[in-house]
Design a protein around this motif. Structure first.
Motif, PDB file in Angstrom:
ATOM      1  N   VAL A  21       0.802  -1.117   0.012  1.00  0.00           N
ATOM      2  CA  VAL A  21       0.131  -0.045   0.016  1.00  0.00           C
ATOM      3  C   VAL A  21       0.745   1.444  -0.016  1.00  0.00           C
ATOM      4  O   VAL A  21       1.846   1.309   0.801  1.00  0.00           O
ATOM      5  CB  VAL A  21      -0.900  -0.027   1.347  1.00  0.00           C
ATOM      6  CG1 VAL A  21      -1.642   1.259   1.336  1.00  0.00           C
ATOM      7  CG2 VAL A  21      -2.120  -1.119   1.284  1.00  0.00           C
ATOM      8  N   ARG A  23      -0.729   4.484  -0.494  1.00  0.00           N
ATOM      9  CA  ARG A  23      -1.638   5.597  -0.254  1.00  0.00           C
ATOM     10  C   ARG A  23      -2.898   5.208   0.366  1.00  0.00           C
ATOM     11  O   ARG A  23      -3.281   4.247   0.153  1.00  0.00           O
ATOM     12  CB  ARG A  23      -1.957   6.399  -1.691  1.00  0.00           C
ATOM     13  CG  ARG A  23      -2.894   7.594  -1.426  1.00  0.00           C
ATOM     14  CD  ARG A  23      -3.645   8.101  -2.710  1.00  0.00           C
ATOM     15  NE  ARG A  23      -4.514   9.236  -2.585  1.00  0.00           N
ATOM     16  CZ  ARG A  23      -4.830   9.729  -3.260  1.00  0.00           C
ATOM     17  NH1 ARG A  23      -4.513   9.631  -4.611  1.00  0.00           N
ATOM     18  NH2 ARG A  23      -5.877  10.719  -3.030  1.00  0.00           N
ATOM     19  N   GLU A  25      -6.669   6.827   2.281  1.00  0.00           N
ATOM     20  CA  GLU A  25      -7.456   8.012   2.693  1.00  0.00           C
ATOM     21  C   GLU A  25      -8.295   7.478   3.607  1.00  0.00           C
ATOM     22  O   GLU A  25      -8.787   6.269   3.676  1.00  0.00           O
ATOM     23  CB  GLU A  25      -8.108   8.527   1.634  1.00  0.00           C
ATOM     24  CG  GLU A  25      -7.263   9.376   0.693  1.00  0.00           C
ATOM     25  CD  GLU A  25      -8.003   9.814  -0.678  1.00  0.00           C
ATOM     26  OE1 GLU A  25      -9.265   9.832  -0.627  1.00  0.00           O
ATOM     27  OE2 GLU A  25      -7.452  10.254  -1.649  1.00  0.00           O
ATOM     28  N   LYS A  32      -9.418   3.684   2.989  1.00  0.00           N
ATOM     29  CA  LYS A  32      -9.260   3.459   1.557  1.00  0.00           C
ATOM     30  C   LYS A  32      -8.009   3.414   1.072  1.00  0.00           C
ATOM     31  O   LYS A  32      -7.175   4.203   1.705  1.00  0.00           O
ATOM     32  CB  LYS A  32     -10.019   4.758   0.596  1.00  0.00           C
ATOM     33  CG  LYS A  32     -11.688   4.916   0.942  1.00  0.00           C
ATOM     34  CD  LYS A  32     -12.100   6.033  -0.043  1.00  0.00           C
ATOM     35  CE  LYS A  32     -13.424   6.225   0.551  1.00  0.00           C
ATOM     36  NZ  LYS A  32     -14.139   7.115  -0.635  1.00  0.00           N
ATOM     37  N   TRP A  34      -4.661   2.190  -1.847  1.00  0.00           N
ATOM     38  CA  TRP A  34      -4.125   2.030  -2.920  1.00  0.00           C
ATOM     39  C   TRP A  34      -2.748   1.421  -2.999  1.00  0.00           C
ATOM     40  O   TRP A  34      -1.993   1.884  -2.309  1.00  0.00           O
ATOM     41  CB  TRP A  34      -4.057   3.436  -3.795  1.00  0.00           C
ATOM     42  CG  TRP A  34      -5.457   4.036  -4.324  1.00  0.00           C
ATOM     43  CD1 TRP A  34      -6.035   3.916  -5.376  1.00  0.00           C
ATOM     44  CD2 TRP A  34      -6.331   4.908  -3.205  1.00  0.00           C
ATOM     45  NE1 TRP A  34      -7.108   4.594  -5.358  1.00  0.00           N
ATOM     46  CE2 TRP A  34      -7.435   4.932  -4.012  1.00  0.00           C
ATOM     47  CE3 TRP A  34      -6.192   5.257  -2.103  1.00  0.00           C
ATOM     48  CZ2 TRP A  34      -8.414   5.943  -3.691  1.00  0.00           C
ATOM     49  CZ3 TRP A  34      -7.315   6.001  -1.337  1.00  0.00           C
ATOM     50  CH2 TRP A  34      -8.316   6.506  -2.362  1.00  0.00           C
ATOM     51  N   GLY A  38      -1.792   0.349  -8.404  1.00  0.00           N
ATOM     52  CA  GLY A  38      -2.866   0.955  -8.993  1.00  0.00           C
ATOM     53  C   GLY A  38      -4.013   0.260  -8.180  1.00  0.00           C
ATOM     54  O   GLY A  38      -5.122   0.287  -8.288  1.00  0.00           O
ATOM     55  N   GLU A  39      -3.814  -0.898  -7.492  1.00  0.00           N
ATOM     56  CA  GLU A  39      -5.081  -1.650  -6.927  1.00  0.00           C
ATOM     57  C   GLU A  39      -5.595  -0.932  -5.849  1.00  0.00           C
ATOM     58  O   GLU A  39      -5.090   0.116  -5.317  1.00  0.00           O
ATOM     59  CB  GLU A  39      -4.455  -3.123  -6.195  1.00  0.00           C
ATOM     60  CG  GLU A  39      -3.503  -3.841  -6.830  1.00  0.00           C
ATOM     61  CD  GLU A  39      -2.187  -3.131  -6.439  1.00  0.00           C
ATOM     62  OE1 GLU A  39      -1.166  -4.407  -6.364  1.00  0.00           O
ATOM     63  OE2 GLU A  39      -1.909  -2.198  -6.590  1.00  0.00           O
ATOM     64  N   TYR A  40      -6.912  -1.080  -5.733  1.00  0.00           N
ATOM     65  CA  TYR A  40      -7.784  -0.378  -4.588  1.00  0.00           C
ATOM     66  C   TYR A  40      -8.588  -1.294  -3.739  1.00  0.00           C
ATOM     67  O   TYR A  40      -9.007  -2.490  -4.265  1.00  0.00           O
ATOM     68  CB  TYR A  40      -8.688   0.352  -5.468  1.00  0.00           C
ATOM     69  CG  TYR A  40      -9.644   1.158  -4.452  1.00  0.00           C
ATOM     70  CD1 TYR A  40      -9.212   2.321  -3.807  1.00  0.00           C
ATOM     71  CD2 TYR A  40     -10.887   0.793  -4.295  1.00  0.00           C
ATOM     72  CE1 TYR A  40     -10.131   2.922  -3.140  1.00  0.00           C
ATOM     73  CE2 TYR A  40     -11.859   1.449  -3.533  1.00  0.00           C
ATOM     74  CZ  TYR A  40     -11.377   2.777  -2.908  1.00  0.00           C
ATOM     75  OH  TYR A  40     -12.283   3.041  -1.968  1.00  0.00           O
ATOM     76  N   GLY A  41      -8.552  -0.999  -2.506  1.00  0.00           N
ATOM     77  CA  GLY A  41      -9.409  -1.585  -1.691  1.00  0.00           C
ATOM     78  C   GLY A  41      -9.850  -0.668  -0.626  1.00  0.00           C
ATOM     79  O   GLY A  41      -9.352   0.589  -0.339  1.00  0.00           O
ATOM     80  N   GLU A  42     -10.985  -1.079   0.241  1.00  0.00           N
ATOM     81  CA  GLU A  42     -11.471  -0.468   1.628  1.00  0.00           C
ATOM     82  C   GLU A  42     -12.035  -1.224   2.375  1.00  0.00           C
ATOM     83  O   GLU A  42     -12.323  -2.493   2.379  1.00  0.00           O
ATOM     84  CB  GLU A  42     -12.455   0.572   0.935  1.00  0.00           C
ATOM     85  CG  GLU A  42     -13.524   0.057   0.310  1.00  0.00           C
ATOM     86  CD  GLU A  42     -14.672   1.400   0.070  1.00  0.00           C
ATOM     87  OE1 GLU A  42     -15.672   1.136   0.594  1.00  0.00           O
ATOM     88  OE2 GLU A  42     -14.261   2.257  -0.474  1.00  0.00           O
TER      89      GLU A  42
END
Length: 63
Positions: A21, A23, A25, A32, A34, A38-42
């Motif tokens: 990870v 980044r 937020e 949240k 990143w 560029g993967e995303y998770g929350e």
């Protein structure tokens, strides 16, 4: 580089929810994330520990 693992803690159990990870937020009770590519998770919860020496971010709580 300073990528970290995000770990979800529920009671005494811990689960790695995302690695590398770069980044984070926090918005309305959600963390949240990143990844490096560029993967995303929350996840729902709150950050209780950020340990950059161990590359570890602990989120306590939700889903």
């Amino acid at each position: 580089m300073c990528e970290s693992k995000v770990i979800l803690k529920k009671g005494e159990s811990e689960e790695v929810v995302m690695e590398d990870v770069v980044r984070i937020e926090v918005e309305n009770g959600k963390v949240k994330m990143w990844g490096l590519l560029g993967e995303y998770g929350e996840v729902e919860g709150r950050i209780v520990l950020m340990d950059f020496r161990q590359h570890r971010i602990v989120v306590e709580g939700g889903k």
